[in-house]
Design an enzyme around this catalytic site. Sequence first.
Site, PDB file in Angstrom:
ATOM      1  CG  ASP A 222      -2.166   0.665   1.419  1.00 26.43           C
ATOM      2  OD1 ASP A 222      -1.968   1.910   0.406  1.00 26.43           O
ATOM      3  OD2 ASP A 222      -3.265   0.762   1.612  1.00 26.43           O
ATOM      4  CG  HIS A 314      -8.228   1.094  -4.503  1.00 27.33           C
ATOM      5  ND1 HIS A 314      -9.031   2.174  -4.363  1.00 27.33           N
ATOM      6  CD2 HIS A 314      -6.740   1.723  -4.420  1.00 27.33           C
ATOM      7  CE1 HIS A 314      -8.455   2.077  -3.347  1.00 27.33           C
ATOM      8  NE2 HIS A 314      -7.432   2.007  -3.900  1.00 27.33           N
TER       9      HIS A 314
END
Lengths: 410, 410
Positions: A222, A314
């Site tokens: 991330d 995403h």
Amino acid sequence: MSKKVRFSRRNFFAGVTTAAAASTLAACASEPDGDNPAAPPTEATGLRTATVDFDGPHQAGVATPAQAHLNLVGFNLHDDVDRDGVIRLMRSWSHDARALAVGEAPPGSLEPELVQAPANLTVTCGFGPRVFEIADLEAQRPDWLAPIPEFQRDQLEDAWGQSDVVLQICSDDPLTVSHTTRHMVRTSPRYAAPVWMQQGFLHAAGTREEGQTPRNLFGQKDGTANLTTDEEQLEHVWHGAEAPAWSQGGTAMVVRRVRMNMDTWEMLDRTSREESIGRTLDEGGPLSGGDEFTEPDYSATDEYGLPVIDAASHMARARPPADHPEQTMLRRSYNYDLPPVDGISNSGQVFICFQKNPDRQFTPVQARLDEQDRLNEWITHIGSAVYLLPPGTGAATGEDYWGQSLLERT
Amino acid sequence: MSKKVRFSRRNFFAGVTTAAAASTLAACASEPDGDNPAAPPTEATGLRTATVDFDGPHQAGVATPAQAHLNLVGFNLHDDVDRDGVIRLMRSWSHDARALAVGEAPPGSLEPELVQAPANLTVTCGFGPRVFEIADLEAQRPDWLAPIPEFQRDQLEDAWGQSDVVLQICSDDPLTVSHTTRHMVRTSPRYAAPVWMQQGFLHAAGTREEGQTPRNLFGQKDGTANLTTDEEQLEHVWHGAEAPAWSQGGTAMVVRRVRMNMDTWEMLDRTSREESIGRTLDEGGPLSGGDEFTEPDYSATDEYGLPVIDAASHMARARPPADHPEQTMLRRSYNYDLPPVDGISNSGQVFICFQKNPDRQFTPVQARLDEQDRLNEWITHIGSAVYLLPPGTGAATGEDYWGQSLLERT
């Protein structure tokens, strides 16, 4: 030991690496010392005493490589606090944070033993909209320093809402984060009291592989496409000539508390997990091929002619459109993992990002994600706040304390 | 990388030290590798891959040097679980914990990326009284496996009470603690569900000074007079010939949740803080002089003829009487620090101790402290539980899983 911290992909852990390299050299160079057979391992000393410069053109804790532990503390100012009160609070907090950052006990501290391991401690301060109101500086408040518009899927809880001031306290030592928080809270009772604390963690220092992007609780790397170079940060993060002088070198911070539903996420197979984000779980490379830092090929199709990277993934939804390259932010998020409530997991992410202007950067990206993002099935935004981070302090800016030239305007 | 862990004052951090020393040697021996210019720092690799043997005569996580992070999880067994259910749960948990301890994904895990940094992971299992009831083994339940008597000053909360089973999950990496907890919880839903989680921390690995006793949130070195040698542990901690064969190599665990009132503690000057415990805050030496490991002189008096170490100090009250040397325990406690509730600090200690028999060891000591201890003004026991830890597994004991020879009795 002080060290320069630069935030780039290659030297993401430059600080720790530098200290460790120095320690290794020292270990190689020196013979065992007969007078001190139990000398501490040099590695331990390195992390324990590692420091991040408090003063500089920008506040520490933004471009600083993310430490292992976070306590993000929202404070509200008491009703009787005026501009002088804010000045006194900022002066006192800044001076104490400067001392704590080098492992020194601030004046009045009775716990010198608890401040001796800064372990890359940073304390970073932001102003919510109400600081401008209280300080009678409404005319100075930037337009973007206002609530992020509520999105369709938001389930915002008051408990994680806007506060008057925020302190972001980070260190590689959880005891240092705890004590620093405690010190800052008890320094402020005449002026402010905490309304929330968002505690978080990443892989501990020394347990991440060199230069690796941290993983979130879904196991995803991330923060891959982050603003890592000085040039990118100048362009997208730090307030420059477009901003008033008192704000130059500062930035805007958006905090979102994002609940991640571990229970339902774990029902997914790995293929579905990877399709939802658009990247592989192991290396974090785009599904179109290559490693983590390979540019995704959104035009790639599979044997059936279907896109390899789902347009609703995403990654695909988050990327800036070609005509809006400014829709990007410096992200610096932490995991949180609290005991389940009524048998439901209570885990997620304290999403923190920095940019010049959330209205032009965070908000349009989040609006796209809110509208469509395959990850939405497992994540929910439950908190939202926005702050102005005044510039750094010391010789580089002439600011003695956070926000001085704003707060001392006549 | 596997390493032997022995718990003694000198090699308290033997594990980390060994790994670090090996890494330093490797770094000295090898030239920079032109093919791999960004090789990870050897120190990081050391902590990341450091492991503690799962199998052995005793469960790991008792005599193991305390890692930086704790999640202590109390589980209750479902009403329909019988002895076979307990066996299946223990077999599955033990096998998974054995894999996780060496950084391998257990069968069925879809997150191999989240298990790769054991960082000294230990998973330790204890049985509450109800396991014996459910498994129809009441006759085997030791007398001490029953609620600790409630003391006068206790303010026990049901939320932190006795559970059927406990897992103590410790690692130097908070993400590893989080994922391991998650894995163990979701492995067990047919049999058990968590009723509480007590999360805690100590100084991070690499930020403590070598061999130093950890400090609690009051700034005190906590755990100085501990049972550190094999001989002491054989005498006071591990079940031996006095216990049934299925329990030999096991121990008894007492968990107390102790709230520490930071707000009132911080009103004290340093002298009063030191008098309440009987030791200096800086070095942790007894007030009668010497360093941390000097024997306290309780007969020492000051210029007015008053005792230098107050007879009501925590240290004086906690020490075993001359005729009861067995009143001692192996302590392995962690700090907790949660957001304040209604403006009051929500901090303290997850007190964990191990001994042969709490009735003869923990309870008489706590009874003395409850009756009189200068620290009592700032601490309150709010949780209490007791567990039997079955012995270790593997070749040393012949146990394939936790509690096998108890649970497979006919």
